[in-house]
Design a protein around this motif. Structure first.
Motif, PDB file in Angstrom:
ATOM      1  N   LYS A 278       0.828  -1.209  -0.097  1.00  0.00           N
ATOM      2  CA  LYS A 278       0.072  -0.173   0.016  1.00  0.00           C
ATOM      3  C   LYS A 278       1.047   1.267   0.090  1.00  0.00           C
ATOM      4  CE  LYS A 278      -3.504   2.126   2.892  1.00  0.00           C
ATOM      5  NZ  LYS A 278      -4.594   1.894   4.070  1.00  0.00           N
ATOM      6  N   VAL A 279       0.749   2.227  -0.809  1.00  0.00           N
ATOM      7  CA  VAL A 279       1.385   3.445  -1.086  1.00  0.00           C
ATOM      8  C   VAL A 279       0.447   4.629  -0.842  1.00  0.00           C
ATOM      9  CG1 VAL A 279       2.770   5.098  -2.482  1.00  0.00           C
ATOM     10  CG2 VAL A 279       3.184   2.601  -2.593  1.00  0.00           C
ATOM     11  N   VAL A 280       0.759   5.703   0.126  1.00  0.00           N
ATOM     12  CA  VAL A 280      -0.151   6.607   0.411  1.00  0.00           C
ATOM     13  C   VAL A 280       0.487   7.951   0.115  1.00  0.00           C
ATOM     14  CG1 VAL A 280      -1.504   7.789   2.361  1.00  0.00           C
ATOM     15  CG2 VAL A 280      -1.343   5.357   2.319  1.00  0.00           C
ATOM     16  N   ALA A 281       0.128   8.663  -0.806  1.00  0.00           N
ATOM     17  CA  ALA A 281       0.645   9.798  -1.089  1.00  0.00           C
ATOM     18  C   ALA A 281      -0.269  10.989  -0.744  1.00  0.00           C
ATOM     19  CB  ALA A 281       0.657   9.986  -2.778  1.00  0.00           C
ATOM     20  N   ASP A 282       0.226  11.986   0.374  1.00  0.00           N
ATOM     21  CA  ASP A 282      -0.287  12.940   0.843  1.00  0.00           C
ATOM     22  C   ASP A 282      -0.248  14.288   0.141  1.00  0.00           C
ATOM     23  OD1 ASP A 282      -1.678  14.863   2.410  1.00  0.00           O
ATOM     24  OD2 ASP A 282      -0.386  14.639   4.165  1.00  0.00           O
ATOM     25  N   ALA A 283      -1.365  14.544  -0.723  1.00  0.00           N
ATOM     26  CA  ALA A 283      -1.323  15.822  -1.335  1.00  0.00           C
ATOM     27  C   ALA A 283      -1.927  16.931  -0.774  1.00  0.00           C
ATOM     28  CB  ALA A 283      -1.864  15.550  -2.671  1.00  0.00           C
ATOM     29  N   SER A 284      -2.028  16.817   0.487  1.00  0.00           N
ATOM     30  CA  SER A 284      -2.633  18.225   1.150  1.00  0.00           C
ATOM     31  C   SER A 284      -1.765  19.515   1.467  1.00  0.00           C
ATOM     32  CB  SER A 284      -3.115  17.503   2.558  1.00  0.00           C
ATOM     33  OG  SER A 284      -2.189  17.202   3.317  1.00  0.00           O
ATOM     34  N   SER A 285      -0.530  19.113   1.196  1.00  0.00           N
ATOM     35  CA  SER A 285       0.394  20.136   1.615  1.00  0.00           C
ATOM     36  C   SER A 285       0.564  21.405   0.510  1.00  0.00           C
ATOM     37  CB  SER A 285       1.800  19.657   1.858  1.00  0.00           C
ATOM     38  OG  SER A 285       2.480  18.992   0.478  1.00  0.00           O
TER      39      SER A 285
ATOM     40  N   ALA B  25      -0.805  22.389  -3.914  1.00  0.00           N
ATOM     41  CA  ALA B  25      -1.423  22.142  -5.129  1.00  0.00           C
ATOM     42  C   ALA B  25      -0.457  21.629  -6.217  1.00  0.00           C
ATOM     43  CB  ALA B  25      -1.876  23.464  -5.780  1.00  0.00           C
ATOM     44  N   ALA B  26       0.953  21.276  -5.877  1.00  0.00           N
ATOM     45  CA  ALA B  26       1.891  20.709  -6.871  1.00  0.00           C
ATOM     46  C   ALA B  26       1.266  19.687  -7.466  1.00  0.00           C
ATOM     47  CB  ALA B  26       3.179  20.352  -6.329  1.00  0.00           C
ATOM     48  N   ALA B  27       1.272  19.356  -8.830  1.00  0.00           N
ATOM     49  CA  ALA B  27       1.000  18.337  -9.584  1.00  0.00           C
ATOM     50  C   ALA B  27       1.873  16.905  -9.173  1.00  0.00           C
ATOM     51  CB  ALA B  27       1.051  18.391 -10.989  1.00  0.00           C
ATOM     52  N   ARG B  28       1.203  15.812  -9.132  1.00  0.00           N
ATOM     53  CA  ARG B  28       1.949  14.625  -8.786  1.00  0.00           C
ATOM     54  C   ARG B  28       1.643  13.507  -9.701  1.00  0.00           C
ATOM     55  NH1 ARG B  28       1.154  17.664  -4.530  1.00  0.00           N
ATOM     56  NH2 ARG B  28       2.468  17.524  -2.586  1.00  0.00           N
ATOM     57  N   GLU B  29       2.491  12.507  -9.793  1.00  0.00           N
ATOM     58  CA  GLU B  29       2.175  11.465 -10.659  1.00  0.00           C
ATOM     59  C   GLU B  29       2.596  10.247 -10.071  1.00  0.00           C
ATOM     60  OE1 GLU B  29       3.386  10.300 -15.188  1.00  0.00           O
ATOM     61  OE2 GLU B  29       4.441  11.886 -14.297  1.00  0.00           O
ATOM     62  N   LEU B  30       2.014   9.201 -10.307  1.00  0.00           N
ATOM     63  CA  LEU B  30       2.394   7.962  -9.838  1.00  0.00           C
ATOM     64  C   LEU B  30       2.821   6.875 -11.004  1.00  0.00           C
ATOM     65  CD1 LEU B  30       2.532   6.031  -7.351  1.00  0.00           C
ATOM     66  CD2 LEU B  30       0.101   5.374  -7.874  1.00  0.00           C
ATOM     67  N   ARG B  31       3.822   6.375 -11.073  1.00  0.00           N
ATOM     68  CA  ARG B  31       4.387   5.358 -11.845  1.00  0.00           C
ATOM     69  C   ARG B  31       4.792   4.092 -11.074  1.00  0.00           C
ATOM     70  NH1 ARG B  31       8.381   8.609 -16.027  1.00  0.00           N
ATOM     71  NH2 ARG B  31       6.859  10.000 -16.963  1.00  0.00           N
ATOM     72  N   TRP B  32       4.243   3.023 -11.629  1.00  0.00           N
ATOM     73  CA  TRP B  32       4.870   1.488 -11.109  1.00  0.00           C
ATOM     74  C   TRP B  32       5.704   1.085 -12.063  1.00  0.00           C
ATOM     75  CZ3 TRP B  32       3.413   0.170  -6.740  1.00  0.00           C
ATOM     76  CH2 TRP B  32       1.956   0.636  -6.275  1.00  0.00           C
ATOM     77  N   LEU B  33       6.910   0.881 -11.540  1.00  0.00           N
ATOM     78  CA  LEU B  33       8.003   0.364 -12.279  1.00  0.00           C
ATOM     79  C   LEU B  33       8.315  -0.911 -11.875  1.00  0.00           C
ATOM     80  CD1 LEU B  33      10.253   3.428 -12.839  1.00  0.00           C
ATOM     81  CD2 LEU B  33       8.771   2.537 -14.503  1.00  0.00           C
ATOM     82  N   ILE B  34       8.132  -2.016 -12.841  1.00  0.00           N
ATOM     83  CA  ILE B  34       8.316  -3.355 -12.455  1.00  0.00           C
ATOM     84  C   ILE B  34       9.796  -3.889 -13.163  1.00  0.00           C
ATOM     85  CG2 ILE B  34       7.907  -5.680 -12.222  1.00  0.00           C
ATOM     86  CD1 ILE B  34       4.960  -4.589 -11.911  1.00  0.00           C
ATOM     87  N   GLY B  35      10.799  -4.228 -12.589  1.00  0.00           N
ATOM     88  CA  GLY B  35      12.153  -4.544 -13.061  1.00  0.00           C
ATOM     89  C   GLY B  35      12.106  -6.094 -13.269  1.00  0.00           C
ATOM     90  N   ASP B  36      12.186  -6.532 -14.330  1.00  0.00           N
ATOM     91  CA  ASP B  36      12.499  -8.032 -14.656  1.00  0.00           C
ATOM     92  C   ASP B  36      13.265  -8.322 -15.585  1.00  0.00           C
ATOM     93  OD1 ASP B  36      12.205 -10.785 -14.742  1.00  0.00           O
ATOM     94  OD2 ASP B  36       9.962 -10.773 -15.150  1.00  0.00           O
ATOM     95  N   PRO B  37      14.319  -8.791 -15.360  1.00  0.00           N
ATOM     96  CA  PRO B  37      15.608  -9.074 -16.458  1.00  0.00           C
ATOM     97  C   PRO B  37      15.045  -9.909 -17.479  1.00  0.00           C
ATOM     98  CG  PRO B  37      16.559  -9.577 -14.246  1.00  0.00           C
ATOM     99  CD  PRO B  37      15.059  -9.097 -14.008  1.00  0.00           C
ATOM    100  N   ALA B  38      14.076 -10.803 -17.218  1.00  0.00           N
ATOM    101  CA  ALA B  38      13.416 -11.763 -18.261  1.00  0.00           C
ATOM    102  C   ALA B  38      12.626 -10.886 -19.411  1.00  0.00           C
ATOM    103  CB  ALA B  38      12.701 -12.955 -17.590  1.00  0.00           C
ATOM    104  N   SER B  39      12.224  -9.572 -19.153  1.00  0.00           N
ATOM    105  CA  SER B  39      11.602  -8.759 -20.005  1.00  0.00           C
ATOM    106  C   SER B  39      12.457  -8.198 -21.127  1.00  0.00           C
ATOM    107  CB  SER B  39      11.016  -7.501 -19.332  1.00  0.00           C
ATOM    108  OG  SER B  39      10.126  -8.355 -18.202  1.00  0.00           O
ATOM    109  N   GLY B  40      13.824  -8.089 -20.796  1.00  0.00           N
ATOM    110  CA  GLY B  40      14.840  -7.387 -21.884  1.00  0.00           C
ATOM    111  C   GLY B  40      15.808  -7.045 -21.195  1.00  0.00           C
ATOM    112  N   GLY B  41      16.584  -6.014 -22.024  1.00  0.00           N
ATOM    113  CA  GLY B  41      17.888  -5.660 -21.283  1.00  0.00           C
ATOM    114  C   GLY B  41      18.663  -4.376 -21.975  1.00  0.00           C
ATOM    115  N   MET B  42      19.790  -4.355 -21.829  1.00  0.00           N
ATOM    116  CA  MET B  42      20.350  -3.247 -22.333  1.00  0.00           C
ATOM    117  C   MET B  42      21.875  -3.525 -22.434  1.00  0.00           C
ATOM    118  SD  MET B  42      20.759   0.986 -21.853  1.00  0.00           S
ATOM    119  CE  MET B  42      21.822   0.934 -20.665  1.00  0.00           C
TER     120      MET B  42
END
Length: 97
Positions: A13-20, A22-39
């Motif tokens: 569970k992730v809780v983002a408190d935006a009450s402080s 009016a700044a814009a916020r963005e939530l991104r989920w990044l899942i790293g899995d070496p089986a998905s590819g590489g560089m």
């Protein structure tokens, strides 16, 4: 940036408190899995002076398509080392095509 390496299995569970303000916020989920590819980077590990700049070719690939509703992203993790010290983390850059 909130980051957790090798998280335990289960529900999170992730809780983002935006009450402080009016700044814009963005939530991104990044899942790293070496089986998905590489560089691969065509650069040699070598000492560079502070402030040095350089570029090097790199090739990225996807080994499998992203699940429905997800977009693939390339996450570059930058590390440095000094003398006999273990490598240490200095930054991350996320590239989303």
């Amino acid at each position: 940036l909130l980051r957790r390496e090798r998280p335990a299995a289960g529900m999170w569970k992730v809780v983002a408190d935006a009450s402080s303000g009016a700044a814009a916020r963005e939530l991104r989920w990044l899942i790293g899995d070496p089986a998905s590819g590489g560089m691969a980077v065509a650069d040699a590990l070598r000492r560079r002076e502070s402030g040095a700049q350089w570029s090097t070719p790199a090739t990225a690939w996807l080994a499998r398509p992203a699940p429905d509703g997800w977009k693939p992203a390339l996450v570059l993790r930058l590390q440095a080392s000094r003398g006999d010290l273990a490598p240490y983390f200095i930054g991350t850059n996320v590239v989303i095509p």
